[in-house]
Design a protein around this motif. Sequence first.
Motif, PDB file in Angstrom:
ATOM      1  N   THR A 282     -20.683   7.695 -42.089  1.00  0.00           N
ATOM      2  CA  THR A 282     -21.039   7.507 -43.502  1.00  0.00           C
ATOM      3  C   THR A 282     -19.855   6.981 -44.303  1.00  0.00           C
ATOM      4  OG1 THR A 282     -20.487   9.816 -44.022  1.00  0.00           O
ATOM      5  CG2 THR A 282     -22.778   9.336 -43.436  1.00  0.00           C
ATOM      6  N   THR A 283     -18.739   6.718 -43.628  1.00  0.00           N
ATOM      7  CA  THR A 283     -17.554   6.167 -44.281  1.00  0.00           C
ATOM      8  C   THR A 283     -17.161   4.876 -43.572  1.00  0.00           C
ATOM      9  OG1 THR A 283     -16.110   7.487 -42.850  1.00  0.00           O
ATOM     10  CG2 THR A 283     -16.701   8.437 -44.990  1.00  0.00           C
ATOM     11  N   ASP A 284     -16.422   4.019 -44.267  1.00  0.00           N
ATOM     12  CA  ASP A 284     -15.993   2.745 -43.672  1.00  0.00           C
ATOM     13  C   ASP A 284     -14.929   2.958 -42.602  1.00  0.00           C
ATOM     14  OD1 ASP A 284     -17.709   1.352 -45.340  1.00  0.00           O
ATOM     15  OD2 ASP A 284     -16.192   1.096 -46.907  1.00  0.00           O
ATOM     16  N   LYS A 285     -14.058   3.945 -42.820  1.00  0.00           N
ATOM     17  CA  LYS A 285     -12.980   4.246 -41.886  1.00  0.00           C
ATOM     18  C   LYS A 285     -13.162   5.666 -41.353  1.00  0.00           C
ATOM     19  CE  LYS A 285     -10.336   0.506 -42.505  1.00  0.00           C
ATOM     20  NZ  LYS A 285      -9.862  -0.385 -41.413  1.00  0.00           N
ATOM     21  N   VAL A 286     -12.713   5.880 -40.118  1.00  0.00           N
ATOM     22  CA  VAL A 286     -12.778   7.222 -39.523  1.00  0.00           C
ATOM     23  C   VAL A 286     -11.446   7.526 -38.845  1.00  0.00           C
ATOM     24  CG1 VAL A 286     -15.278   7.192 -39.166  1.00  0.00           C
ATOM     25  CG2 VAL A 286     -13.751   6.309 -37.374  1.00  0.00           C
ATOM     26  N   ALA A 287     -11.166   8.803 -38.676  1.00  0.00           N
ATOM     27  CA  ALA A 287      -9.977   9.214 -37.937  1.00  0.00           C
ATOM     28  C   ALA A 287     -10.041   8.682 -36.511  1.00  0.00           C
ATOM     29  CB  ALA A 287      -9.861  10.735 -37.930  1.00  0.00           C
ATOM     30  N   VAL A 288      -8.897   8.304 -35.961  1.00  0.00           N
ATOM     31  CA  VAL A 288      -8.851   7.767 -34.602  1.00  0.00           C
ATOM     32  C   VAL A 288      -9.420   8.768 -33.608  1.00  0.00           C
ATOM     33  CG1 VAL A 288      -7.303   7.127 -32.716  1.00  0.00           C
ATOM     34  CG2 VAL A 288      -6.945   6.179 -34.990  1.00  0.00           C
ATOM     35  N   GLU A 289      -9.011  10.033 -33.732  1.00  0.00           N
ATOM     36  CA  GLU A 289      -9.446  11.051 -32.764  1.00  0.00           C
ATOM     37  C   GLU A 289     -10.874  11.502 -33.057  1.00  0.00           C
ATOM     38  OE1 GLU A 289      -5.179  10.759 -32.983  1.00  0.00           O
ATOM     39  OE2 GLU A 289      -6.593  11.344 -34.541  1.00  0.00           O
ATOM     40  N   PRO A 290     -11.799  11.331 -32.109  1.00  0.00           N
ATOM     41  CA  PRO A 290     -13.165  11.828 -32.304  1.00  0.00           C
ATOM     42  C   PRO A 290     -13.224  13.343 -32.103  1.00  0.00           C
ATOM     43  CG  PRO A 290     -12.952  10.897 -30.125  1.00  0.00           C
ATOM     44  CD  PRO A 290     -11.628  10.659 -30.812  1.00  0.00           C
ATOM     45  N   LEU A 291     -14.258  13.943 -32.632  1.00  0.00           N
ATOM     46  CA  LEU A 291     -14.503  15.373 -32.448  1.00  0.00           C
ATOM     47  C   LEU A 291     -15.638  15.569 -31.459  1.00  0.00           C
ATOM     48  CD1 LEU A 291     -14.303  16.708 -36.112  1.00  0.00           C
ATOM     49  CD2 LEU A 291     -12.987  17.612 -34.195  1.00  0.00           C
TER      50      LEU A 291
ATOM     51  N   ARG B 172     -16.208   5.949 -24.631  1.00  0.00           N
ATOM     52  CA  ARG B 172     -16.833   5.276 -25.766  1.00  0.00           C
ATOM     53  C   ARG B 172     -15.845   4.985 -26.895  1.00  0.00           C
ATOM     54  NH1 ARG B 172     -22.337   5.404 -25.235  1.00  0.00           N
ATOM     55  NH2 ARG B 172     -22.577   4.767 -27.409  1.00  0.00           N
ATOM     56  N   THR B 173     -14.823   5.790 -27.033  1.00  0.00           N
ATOM     57  CA  THR B 173     -13.903   5.631 -28.170  1.00  0.00           C
ATOM     58  C   THR B 173     -12.512   5.155 -27.760  1.00  0.00           C
ATOM     59  OG1 THR B 173     -13.117   7.936 -28.079  1.00  0.00           O
ATOM     60  CG2 THR B 173     -15.097   7.491 -29.384  1.00  0.00           C
ATOM     61  N   GLY B 174     -12.185   5.290 -26.473  1.00  0.00           N
ATOM     62  CA  GLY B 174     -10.858   4.923 -26.016  1.00  0.00           C
ATOM     63  C   GLY B 174      -9.787   5.919 -26.413  1.00  0.00           C
TER      64      GLY B 174
ATOM     65  N   ASP C 226      -2.760  17.160 -38.690  1.00  0.00           N
ATOM     66  CA  ASP C 226      -1.366  17.428 -38.325  1.00  0.00           C
ATOM     67  C   ASP C 226      -1.124  17.283 -36.827  1.00  0.00           C
ATOM     68  OD1 ASP C 226      -0.804  17.926 -40.965  1.00  0.00           O
ATOM     69  OD2 ASP C 226      -0.902  20.120 -40.770  1.00  0.00           O
ATOM     70  N   HIS C 227      -2.163  17.499 -36.022  1.00  0.00           N
ATOM     71  CA  HIS C 227      -2.022  17.424 -34.575  1.00  0.00           C
ATOM     72  C   HIS C 227      -2.630  16.144 -34.003  1.00  0.00           C
ATOM     73  CE1 HIS C 227      -1.267  21.695 -35.315  1.00  0.00           C
ATOM     74  NE2 HIS C 227      -0.608  21.695 -34.168  1.00  0.00           N
ATOM     75  N   GLY C 228      -2.886  15.188 -34.867  1.00  0.00           N
ATOM     76  CA  GLY C 228      -3.400  13.892 -34.429  1.00  0.00           C
ATOM     77  C   GLY C 228      -2.441  12.770 -34.781  1.00  0.00           C
ATOM     78  N   SER C 229      -2.901  11.550 -34.655  1.00  0.00           N
ATOM     79  CA  SER C 229      -2.071  10.383 -34.940  1.00  0.00           C
ATOM     80  C   SER C 229      -1.957  10.093 -36.428  1.00  0.00           C
ATOM     81  CB  SER C 229      -2.659   9.155 -34.228  1.00  0.00           C
ATOM     82  OG  SER C 229      -3.934   8.842 -34.794  1.00  0.00           O
ATOM     83  N   GLY C 230      -2.917  10.620 -37.207  1.00  0.00           N
ATOM     84  CA  GLY C 230      -2.937  10.325 -38.629  1.00  0.00           C
ATOM     85  C   GLY C 230      -3.472   8.939 -38.948  1.00  0.00           C
ATOM     86  N   LYS C 231      -3.917   8.218 -37.930  1.00  0.00           N
ATOM     87  CA  LYS C 231      -4.393   6.843 -38.134  1.00  0.00           C
ATOM     88  C   LYS C 231      -5.916   6.807 -38.272  1.00  0.00           C
ATOM     89  CE  LYS C 231      -0.606   4.914 -35.388  1.00  0.00           C
ATOM     90  NZ  LYS C 231      -0.246   4.106 -34.184  1.00  0.00           N
ATOM     91  N   GLN C 232      -6.391   5.701 -38.820  1.00  0.00           N
ATOM     92  CA  GLN C 232      -7.820   5.473 -38.961  1.00  0.00           C
ATOM     93  C   GLN C 232      -8.206   4.156 -38.315  1.00  0.00           C
ATOM     94  OE1 GLN C 232      -8.506   5.835 -43.279  1.00  0.00           O
ATOM     95  NE2 GLN C 232      -9.471   7.817 -42.874  1.00  0.00           N
ATOM     96  N   VAL C 233      -9.494   4.085 -37.960  1.00  0.00           N
ATOM     97  CA  VAL C 233     -10.061   2.847 -37.430  1.00  0.00           C
ATOM     98  C   VAL C 233     -11.379   2.593 -38.149  1.00  0.00           C
ATOM     99  CG1 VAL C 233      -8.997   3.088 -35.156  1.00  0.00           C
ATOM    100  CG2 VAL C 233     -11.244   4.097 -35.584  1.00  0.00           C
ATOM    101  N   ALA C 234     -11.947   1.421 -37.927  1.00  0.00           N
ATOM    102  CA  ALA C 234     -13.258   1.124 -38.503  1.00  0.00           C
ATOM    103  C   ALA C 234     -14.297   2.092 -37.962  1.00  0.00           C
ATOM    104  CB  ALA C 234     -13.651  -0.316 -38.170  1.00  0.00           C
ATOM    105  N   ALA C 235     -15.252   2.444 -38.815  1.00  0.00           N
ATOM    106  CA  ALA C 235     -16.286   3.399 -38.415  1.00  0.00           C
ATOM    107  C   ALA C 235     -16.980   2.931 -37.142  1.00  0.00           C
ATOM    108  CB  ALA C 235     -17.299   3.565 -39.536  1.00  0.00           C
ATOM    109  N   ARG C 236     -17.278   3.892 -36.266  1.00  0.00           N
ATOM    110  CA  ARG C 236     -17.852   3.580 -34.961  1.00  0.00           C
ATOM    111  C   ARG C 236     -19.380   3.582 -35.051  1.00  0.00           C
ATOM    112  NH1 ARG C 236     -13.379   7.466 -33.662  1.00  0.00           N
ATOM    113  NH2 ARG C 236     -11.823   6.294 -32.441  1.00  0.00           N
TER     114      ARG C 236
END
Length: 563
Positions: free
Chosen positions: A217-226, A293-295, A536-546
């Motif tokens: 529902t957002t344009d960008k998402v956190a790199v790490e999936p849940l 699926r997410t790499g 805090d325990h991730g990369s802190g980066k975002q990618v385009a929504a999957r």
Amino acid sequence: MTDGFADMTRRLTEAAERMMRGEVKATLPFDPFAIAQASGEFAMGLAARPQELMQVQMDAARQWGEFWMGALSGQAGEKPRDRRFASPEWQDDAYYRGLRDAYLLASKQLRDVISVGDGTGSGQAMARFLLDQYLNAVSPSNFAGTNPDVVKRTKETNGANLVQGFAHFLEDVTSGKGIVQRRSDPSAFEKGKTIAATPGEVVFENELFQLIQYSPTTDKVAVEPLLYVPPLVNRFYMIDLVPRQSLVKWLVDEGRTVFVVSWVNPTQAHKDKGVEDYVVDGVVAAVDEVRRRTGTAPDLFAFCLGGTLVAIALAWLAAQGRGKDANSATLIGSLVDFADMRDWSAFVHEGHLSALEDHLESQGFIDSLELQRLFAAMRANDLIWSSVVNHYLLDKEAPPSDLLYWFEDGARIPAAFLKSYNRELLLNNKLAEPAGFAVRGTPVDLAKIEAPMLVIALKDDHVSAWDAVYRGARNIGADFVLGGSGHNAGVINPPAANKHGFWTRDDKPEDADDWLAGATRNEGSWWPWWTSWLTDHGSGKQVAARAIADGIEPAPGRYAMMP
């Protein structure tokens, strides 16, 4: 009025005929002899401690003296925090107040007697469990003549509530499922439309689970999936109730890619699926698919038994040299050390386990109704007796509850899984030993888990006592936070509700009570605190929504719909 009475008469007659035909059958997935043995051990323990028992009796005599002095003087005293006695009459009317206080005092004294008795841990727990079932049953709130709400309702309806309630009782008994089957309206919610309705697609499936990916529902998402792993006993959608309560929806709106494991509802065909199958072909297979699926290695989160499976899976991955396949793991209300199971240890007894295994042999699984009965017995006042009062005495339908609807939408557990879980993990606590538990021939050691871990306990948890969860967190070197409320309600804690609160502290002293004494209480929900921990325990980066381009079918999927 005449038509209504005729309908009630017809229903009563039909129910009585079904009872006479013996259509209600019962099974015994427990050992009655073990209960008798525990009772005998308890009696012998009392006989061996005459001084302690005498002290309990002397304390009881003093307490009853104080009780009668207070009752005769008209002193109201402090109102107890007990939902059974919420009506003002229990506090303001001397008659009802006396009934309440006498019952609570007698209950306390009987529990004091239990604490004097001796016996094995399981036997002591069994004695406590039996006493609690008795005390819950004989509460004055459960009887028409001693419950002020029922007295008032009976006057208002000229007794029709009791006649109608008795008809409800006979219908439930003759259903073959036992009493109190109407904790919630089964038509109040519809999966995929009003509950478990967050948009998404099933993107993978095997014989044990379907994997759901939710639409962004957002344009960008956190790199790490849940990736969420639920317990086997209920469907996954406790975290996807109505939209205002949905953790899935909240996470998606926060810019997270969310995947969920939806376990199959086992049949006879799954009889031989054990813990190791659910670890490798379930949790690990889901991790592999999310990574494909997410790499990216996912952040796992899991609830109750699901958390135990995740811990085993991470230890197995570490043993395979794949410790980096998960970025982090959050275990919610999950035990990894079963040394102290409190009242649940009543059921971890050789006699009960053997009886249960015989019971499982014929059908290949334990039925969801049997599991619901067990969990309801552990919370009898909330899940049994409150329904008895509302349904059989007051003749009032319970308001729609998404959480109760989910609770009653239970699932089965395969025979092989339950046998290995009960004996190796619960009875022998092999998971707490280094390399004490093996998955397909590979010993696993929780101390070898490489991913950062967070353990969340719930303060009023009746399934996984928070201090036992805390001990497990210390053993595996995980961060720890304590949420408010109970096993289920403490998880479903949307920030907008601003309820329950939670406790945090950086260090972990040996004693759980010491930890709590020095912890900081925070208002509101732990959800935002948790996503900050993830960041805090991730990369802190975002990618385009999957976006999802290859869905098999819409969420919640066939497995969640299986009867």
